[in-house]
Design an enzyme around this catalytic site. Structure first.
Site, PDB file in Angstrom:
ATOM      1  N   LYS A 224       0.840  -1.195   0.000  1.00  0.00           N
ATOM      2  CA  LYS A 224       0.000   0.000   0.000  1.00  0.00           C
ATOM      3  C   LYS A 224       0.876   1.247   0.000  1.00  0.00           C
ATOM      4  CE  LYS A 224      -3.777  -2.444   0.322  1.00  0.00           C
ATOM      5  NZ  LYS A 224      -4.889  -2.396  -0.647  1.00  0.00           N
ATOM      6  N   ASP A 252      -0.392   0.029  -4.458  1.00  0.00           N
ATOM      7  CA  ASP A 252      -1.838   0.260  -4.418  1.00  0.00           C
ATOM      8  C   ASP A 252      -2.114   1.526  -3.611  1.00  0.00           C
ATOM      9  OD1 ASP A 252      -4.582   0.172  -4.159  1.00  0.00           O
ATOM     10  OD2 ASP A 252      -4.660  -1.813  -3.235  1.00  0.00           O
ATOM     11  N   GLU A 278      -2.226   0.489  -8.533  1.00  0.00           N
ATOM     12  CA  GLU A 278      -3.620   0.079  -8.376  1.00  0.00           C
ATOM     13  C   GLU A 278      -4.450   1.222  -7.796  1.00  0.00           C
ATOM     14  OE1 GLU A 278      -5.957  -3.347  -5.780  1.00  0.00           O
ATOM     15  OE2 GLU A 278      -3.984  -3.783  -6.642  1.00  0.00           O
ATOM     16  N   ASP A 330     -14.150  -7.607  -8.668  1.00  0.00           N
ATOM     17  CA  ASP A 330     -14.424  -7.931  -7.269  1.00  0.00           C
ATOM     18  C   ASP A 330     -15.665  -8.830  -7.253  1.00  0.00           C
ATOM     19  OD1 ASP A 330     -13.935  -6.745  -4.196  1.00  0.00           O
ATOM     20  OD2 ASP A 330     -15.984  -7.395  -4.608  1.00  0.00           O
TER      21      ASP A 330
END
Length: 440
Positions: A224, A252, A278, A330
């Site tokens: 992240k 991300d 991302e 998702d």
């Protein structure tokens, strides 16, 4: 699509289940610093006491109760209907669920009402797969191209992919499906890990988890970023020192940047050779993603997005605009399996690899099936395809996913791997479960 006897849906049970993951900062990122991984959980009961369908949508705590209410609002579209209605034409039944005129007003096909739909549809497919005695990935992989097409609602996407075109794509792969089924069963499906990359982790924990990931056979890791540039640079140095440059590292940002900010921030991370960035900006900003994608192309950094992609129309436009190089479906934010299959077809047409999002409770269990369906029946390749894995909360499921040598082992148990253990559902039920009463 075989069936033997009539099975009627008699009751819909809904649970608000929350795990206090914020205590250890599991799942922490730039946008969500303290998530409590949660599930709006639905059970479809039938007149056969031994047959029920389990489904869920992933949330991160507050707001789960809203999804639960939205699930209950669909009961009149389910109770009294038969599983055979769904089996005979899954796409038509999906259209039936999305076409209630009053419920549609608070969507349409997005937001809380669509998350609720995803949970319901996932439960229907779990019910179907259990009825047929197959894991979901194998059930759908065994469909003929014509049966596969009956799962899709082509409304709003036929301008880009027609049923005839999709049928041709599926028929081209039909003769070699059995070879790919064997590959999946023997080799598993490629995975990557995010478990080492949460923002709230110390350097020491990141180093330890990176070493563990290497030992477990992972070749792709994700971290992240986006809260503090210098901190991102420091953490990426730590990770590259541990994993080297032979392995791929993805980053991300979880939507925290404006478009120009995303481009400039990523230029500062080029030295670490990120494979993709991302969710660099708002998940709905198609042209913004396209601009970021174009700006980062010369640095060999791809754009990955889709975990907040609300429906097949958004993915259609993202692909048309060349706004993503990695398609991140998702399993719950889209309207369940049916809409996922539509997006898989779109991605295959544009030759974009599908790398599902799985950062949440129960998502790994679901997306392993979807990835295998894509490989066997839709795209015919797993080149540049990796499916997210996080090592959290699998112990709460009856059929937890299994990772060996950095790959998902093909599920063999009938169903969609959605069923949570009864004691876990009771213990983490919000707000009356023992865990939450103790915290209170």
């Amino acid at each position: 699509m075989s069936s033997t006897s009539v099975t009627t849906i008699t009751e819909v049970t809904v649970n608000d289940i929350r795990f206090p993951t914020s205590k250890q900062l599991d799942g922490s990122d730039a946008m969500s610093p303290d998530p409590d991984y949660s599930s709006a959980y639905v059970i479809l009961h039938t007149d056969n006491p031994s047959l029920e369908g389990h489904g869920h949508s992933f949330t991160i705590g507050r707001g789960t109760e809203i999804i639960c209410v939205a699930i209950k609002a669909h009961q009149h579209l389910l109770i009294g209907h038969t599983l055979e209605e769904f089996i005979s034409n899954p796409g038509a039944f999906w259209h039936h669920l999305t076409s209630d005129s009053q419920l549609r007003w608070i969507g349409p096909e997005k937001g809380a009402i669509h998350l609720a739909l995803g949970a319901i549809v996932n439960a229907l497919w779990d019910l179907y797969a259990k009825r047929e005695g197959k894991p979901l990935w194998r059930l759908i992989s065994d469909f003929t191209p014509e049966e596969f097409l009956k799962c899709i609602d082509f409304r709003y996407i036929s301008d880009v992919i027609t049923p005839d075109e999709a049928l041709h794509m599926l028929k081209e792969l039909e003769p070699t499906k059995s070879e790919r089924v064997q590959q999946v069963e023997e080799q598993g499906y490629p995975a990557y890990t995010t478990s080492a990359g949460w923002l709230g982790y110390s350097d020491e924990k990141i180093q330890r988890l990176c070493r563990e990931a290497i030992n477990e056979g992972f070749t792709h890791l994700k971290i992240k970023v986006g809260r503090d540039l210098q901190d991102d640079i420091r953490r990426l140095k730590v990770i590259r020192q541990e994993v080297g440059y032979d392995r791929r590292v993805m980053v991300d940002a979880n939507q925290v940047w404006n478009v120009d900010q995303a481009i400039e921030w990523m230029k500062n991370l080029v030295e670490f050779s990120p494979y993709w960035i991302e969710e660099p900006t708002s998940p709905d900003d198609i042209l913004g993603h396209a601009r970021i994608s174009q700006a980062l192309q010369s640095y060999n950094i791809g754009v990955a997005t889709g975990e907040h992609g609300m429906n097949r129309i958004l993915f259609k436009q993202m692909l048309q605009a060349n706004a993503l190089q990695f398609c991140q479906i998702d399993a719950c934010r889209l309207g369940g399996v049916n809409e996922v299959l539509a997006v898989l077809l779109l991605a295959a047409k544009f030759h974009v690899p599908v790398c599902p999002h799985a950062g949440g409770v129960g998502l790994c269990e679901l997306v392993q099936h979807l990835s295998m369906i894509n490989f066997v029946a839709v795209s015919g390749t797993w080149e540049n395809c990796v499916t997210e894995f996080i090592d959290h909360l699998h112990e709460h499921f009856e059929d937890p996913c299994i990772i060996k040598n950095g790959r998902y082992v093909a599920p063999s148990r009938p169903g969609y791997s959605t069923q949570m253990k009864e004691n876990s559902r009771q213990e983490y039920s919000f707000p009356n479960g023992p865990v939450w009463k103790t915290d209170a």
